[in-house]
Design a protein around this motif. Structure first.
Motif, PDB file in Angstrom:
ATOM      1  N   VAL A  53      46.128  28.870  37.867  1.00 33.79           N
ATOM      2  CA  VAL A  53      46.798  28.824  36.573  1.00 33.79           C
ATOM      3  C   VAL A  53      47.886  29.885  36.459  1.00 33.79           C
ATOM      4  CG1 VAL A  53      46.442  28.890  34.077  1.00 33.79           C
ATOM      5  CG2 VAL A  53      44.629  28.044  35.558  1.00 33.79           C
ATOM      6  N   LEU A  54      47.601  31.074  36.984  1.00 34.49           N
ATOM      7  CA  LEU A  54      48.508  32.203  36.810  1.00 34.49           C
ATOM      8  C   LEU A  54      48.960  32.810  38.143  1.00 34.49           C
ATOM      9  CD1 LEU A  54      46.604  33.787  33.814  1.00 34.49           C
ATOM     10  CD2 LEU A  54      48.839  32.685  33.726  1.00 34.49           C
ATOM     11  N   GLY A  55      48.941  32.021  39.180  1.00 33.40           N
ATOM     12  CA  GLY A  55      49.494  32.424  40.477  1.00 33.40           C
ATOM     13  C   GLY A  55      49.046  33.782  40.969  1.00 33.40           C
ATOM     14  N   GLU A  56      50.009  34.702  41.123  1.00 31.82           N
ATOM     15  CA  GLU A  56      49.741  35.988  41.764  1.00 31.82           C
ATOM     16  C   GLU A  56      48.770  36.881  40.991  1.00 31.82           C
ATOM     17  OE1 GLU A  56      53.824  38.164  40.125  1.00 31.82           O
ATOM     18  OE2 GLU A  56      53.577  37.770  42.251  1.00 31.82           O
ATOM     19  N   TRP A  57      48.519  36.599  39.698  1.00 32.77           N
ATOM     20  CA  TRP A  57      47.520  37.393  38.969  1.00 32.77           C
ATOM     21  C   TRP A  57      46.132  37.165  39.552  1.00 32.77           C
ATOM     22  CZ3 TRP A  57      49.103  41.384  36.513  1.00 32.77           C
ATOM     23  CH2 TRP A  57      50.344  41.379  35.886  1.00 32.77           C
ATOM     24  N   GLY A  58      45.939  36.029  40.215  1.00 35.52           N
ATOM     25  CA  GLY A  58      44.653  35.747  40.857  1.00 35.52           C
ATOM     26  C   GLY A  58      44.309  36.746  41.954  1.00 35.52           C
ATOM     27  N   GLU A  59      45.329  37.414  42.485  1.00 35.68           N
ATOM     28  CA  GLU A  59      45.106  38.397  43.553  1.00 35.68           C
ATOM     29  C   GLU A  59      44.600  39.731  43.027  1.00 35.68           C
ATOM     30  OE1 GLU A  59      48.890  38.726  45.532  1.00 35.68           O
ATOM     31  OE2 GLU A  59      49.087  36.548  45.647  1.00 35.68           O
ATOM     32  N   VAL A  60      44.736  39.986  41.736  1.00 32.13           N
ATOM     33  CA  VAL A  60      44.371  41.300  41.199  1.00 32.13           C
ATOM     34  C   VAL A  60      43.225  41.271  40.200  1.00 32.13           C
ATOM     35  CG1 VAL A  60      46.598  42.384  41.617  1.00 32.13           C
ATOM     36  CG2 VAL A  60      46.224  41.173  39.478  1.00 32.13           C
ATOM     37  N   VAL A  61      42.750  40.087  39.815  1.00 35.70           N
ATOM     38  CA  VAL A  61      41.646  40.040  38.857  1.00 35.70           C
ATOM     39  C   VAL A  61      40.339  40.442  39.517  1.00 35.70           C
ATOM     40  CG1 VAL A  61      42.650  38.331  37.304  1.00 35.70           C
ATOM     41  CG2 VAL A  61      41.253  37.574  39.223  1.00 35.70           C
ATOM     42  N   GLU A  62      39.434  40.889  38.674  1.00 39.39           N
ATOM     43  CA  GLU A  62      38.099  41.303  39.086  1.00 39.39           C
ATOM     44  C   GLU A  62      37.285  40.080  39.527  1.00 39.39           C
ATOM     45  OE1 GLU A  62      35.595  44.723  39.288  1.00 39.39           O
ATOM     46  OE2 GLU A  62      37.709  44.550  38.816  1.00 39.39           O
ATOM     47  N   GLU A  63      36.346  40.275  40.451  1.00 42.22           N
ATOM     48  CA  GLU A  63      35.410  39.212  40.836  1.00 42.22           C
ATOM     49  C   GLU A  63      34.544  38.857  39.638  1.00 42.22           C
ATOM     50  OE1 GLU A  63      34.773  37.575  43.709  1.00 42.22           O
ATOM     51  OE2 GLU A  63      36.335  38.532  44.887  1.00 42.22           O
ATOM     52  N   PRO A  64      34.200  37.630  39.413  1.00 39.55           N
ATOM     53  CA  PRO A  64      34.708  36.452  40.097  1.00 39.55           C
ATOM     54  C   PRO A  64      36.146  36.171  39.655  1.00 39.55           C
ATOM     55  CG  PRO A  64      33.299  35.783  38.290  1.00 39.55           C
ATOM     56  CD  PRO A  64      33.268  37.291  38.339  1.00 39.55           C
ATOM     57  N   GLU A  65      36.957  35.680  40.548  1.00 31.30           N
ATOM     58  CA  GLU A  65      38.390  35.516  40.299  1.00 31.30           C
ATOM     59  C   GLU A  65      38.689  34.220  39.554  1.00 31.30           C
ATOM     60  OE1 GLU A  65      39.935  35.926  44.259  1.00 31.30           O
ATOM     61  OE2 GLU A  65      39.633  38.088  44.244  1.00 31.30           O
ATOM     62  N   VAL A  66      37.990  34.040  38.426  1.00 31.35           N
ATOM     63  CA  VAL A  66      38.127  32.836  37.611  1.00 31.35           C
ATOM     64  C   VAL A  66      38.549  33.225  36.197  1.00 31.35           C
ATOM     65  CG1 VAL A  66      36.404  31.524  38.922  1.00 31.35           C
ATOM     66  CG2 VAL A  66      35.689  32.852  36.916  1.00 31.35           C
ATOM     67  N   LEU A  67      39.074  32.239  35.479  1.00 32.47           N
ATOM     68  CA  LEU A  67      39.333  32.431  34.056  1.00 32.47           C
ATOM     69  C   LEU A  67      37.997  32.477  33.326  1.00 32.47           C
ATOM     70  CD1 LEU A  67      42.247  29.974  33.200  1.00 32.47           C
ATOM     71  CD2 LEU A  67      42.303  32.461  33.082  1.00 32.47           C
ATOM     72  N   PHE A  68      37.943  33.272  32.278  1.00 32.67           N
ATOM     73  CA  PHE A  68      36.763  33.304  31.420  1.00 32.67           C
ATOM     74  C   PHE A  68      37.118  32.610  30.119  1.00 32.67           C
ATOM     75  CE2 PHE A  68      35.284  36.115  34.513  1.00 32.67           C
ATOM     76  CZ  PHE A  68      33.949  36.394  34.283  1.00 32.67           C
ATOM     77  N   GLN A  69      36.150  31.903  29.528  1.00 33.98           N
ATOM     78  CA  GLN A  69      36.354  31.251  28.242  1.00 33.98           C
ATOM     79  C   GLN A  69      36.220  32.329  27.174  1.00 33.98           C
ATOM     80  OE1 GLN A  69      33.824  27.853  27.585  1.00 33.98           O
ATOM     81  NE2 GLN A  69      34.089  28.002  25.385  1.00 33.98           N
ATOM     82  N   GLY A  70      37.357  32.810  26.680  1.00 36.88           N
ATOM     83  CA  GLY A  70      37.367  33.935  25.751  1.00 36.88           C
ATOM     84  C   GLY A  70      36.911  33.592  24.353  1.00 36.88           C
TER      85      GLY A  70
END
Length: 186
Positions: A53-70
């Motif tokens: 969904v957000l390209g290169e931001w996937g490389e820097v997010v915390e594990e698990p590297e998924v979107l969270f339902q906020g």
């Protein structure tokens, strides 16, 4: 128990809260004012990788590297909660909330963020309350209001987050961690 509603406070859904959007949730408050409150649900990971969904931001997010339902509001938008590196609180695109935790503007070029953020989690949507609404829900017993820790925001396995947070609370509130989902089946 009278923890103040403020950025960094956690809301733990009580067994009285039956709204399916919030059953068994842990919500991190990001902003509280006279106009209302805004937060994100910390323990609802999706199966969607951030990188899709957000390209290169996937490389820097915390594990698990998924979107969270906020939360149920504006689920087509994203909020990024970050832990600034020591001294990174004034970095481009970072808005401090409490301690070194803040919101990161995802429109900020990633190269301007590199080195200024230690941890990052991205949420699709948020939870919102109008003026006085959250206070009323707390008063009726829908939420337990407790202090948050930085590790609560970025924990890898969120399945037991609510129970872990409850267990560390003083007094009778800690007993809620052992309460079965349906006490009548006990």
């Amino acid at each position: 128990m009278s923890t103040e509603l403020s950025a960094g406070t956690l809301l733990l859904a009580s067994s009285e809260l039956l709204d399916p959007n919030f059953v068994d949730t842990v919500v991190l408050l990001l902003d509280v004012s006279d106009e209302g409150a805004l937060g994100v649900v910390l323990n609802r990971p999706t199966a969607l990788p951030v990188s899709e969904v957000l390209g290169e931001w996937g490389e820097v997010v915390e594990e698990p590297e998924v979107l969270f339902q906020g939360g149920p509001v504006a689920t087509d938008g994203a909020l990024a909660v970050a832990l600034a590196s020591p001294g990174g609180e004034n970095a481009a695109g970072f808005r401090p909330l409490w301690d070194r935790v803040g919101l990161l503007d995802l429109e900020t070029p990633r190269e301007l963020v590199d080195g200024s953020v230690d941890r990052l989690r991205i949420f699709a949507g948020y939870a919102g309350w109008g003026a006085g609404q959250l206070e009323a829900e707390v008063a009726e017993g829908s939420w337990y209001v407790v202090p948050g820790l930085v590790d609560d925001v970025f924990v890898g396995d969120t399945r037991e987050l609510r129970r872990r947070v409850l267990r560390r609370q003083p007094g009778d509130l800690a007993l809620q961690a052992t309460r079965p989902a349906d006490p009548e089946l006990n």
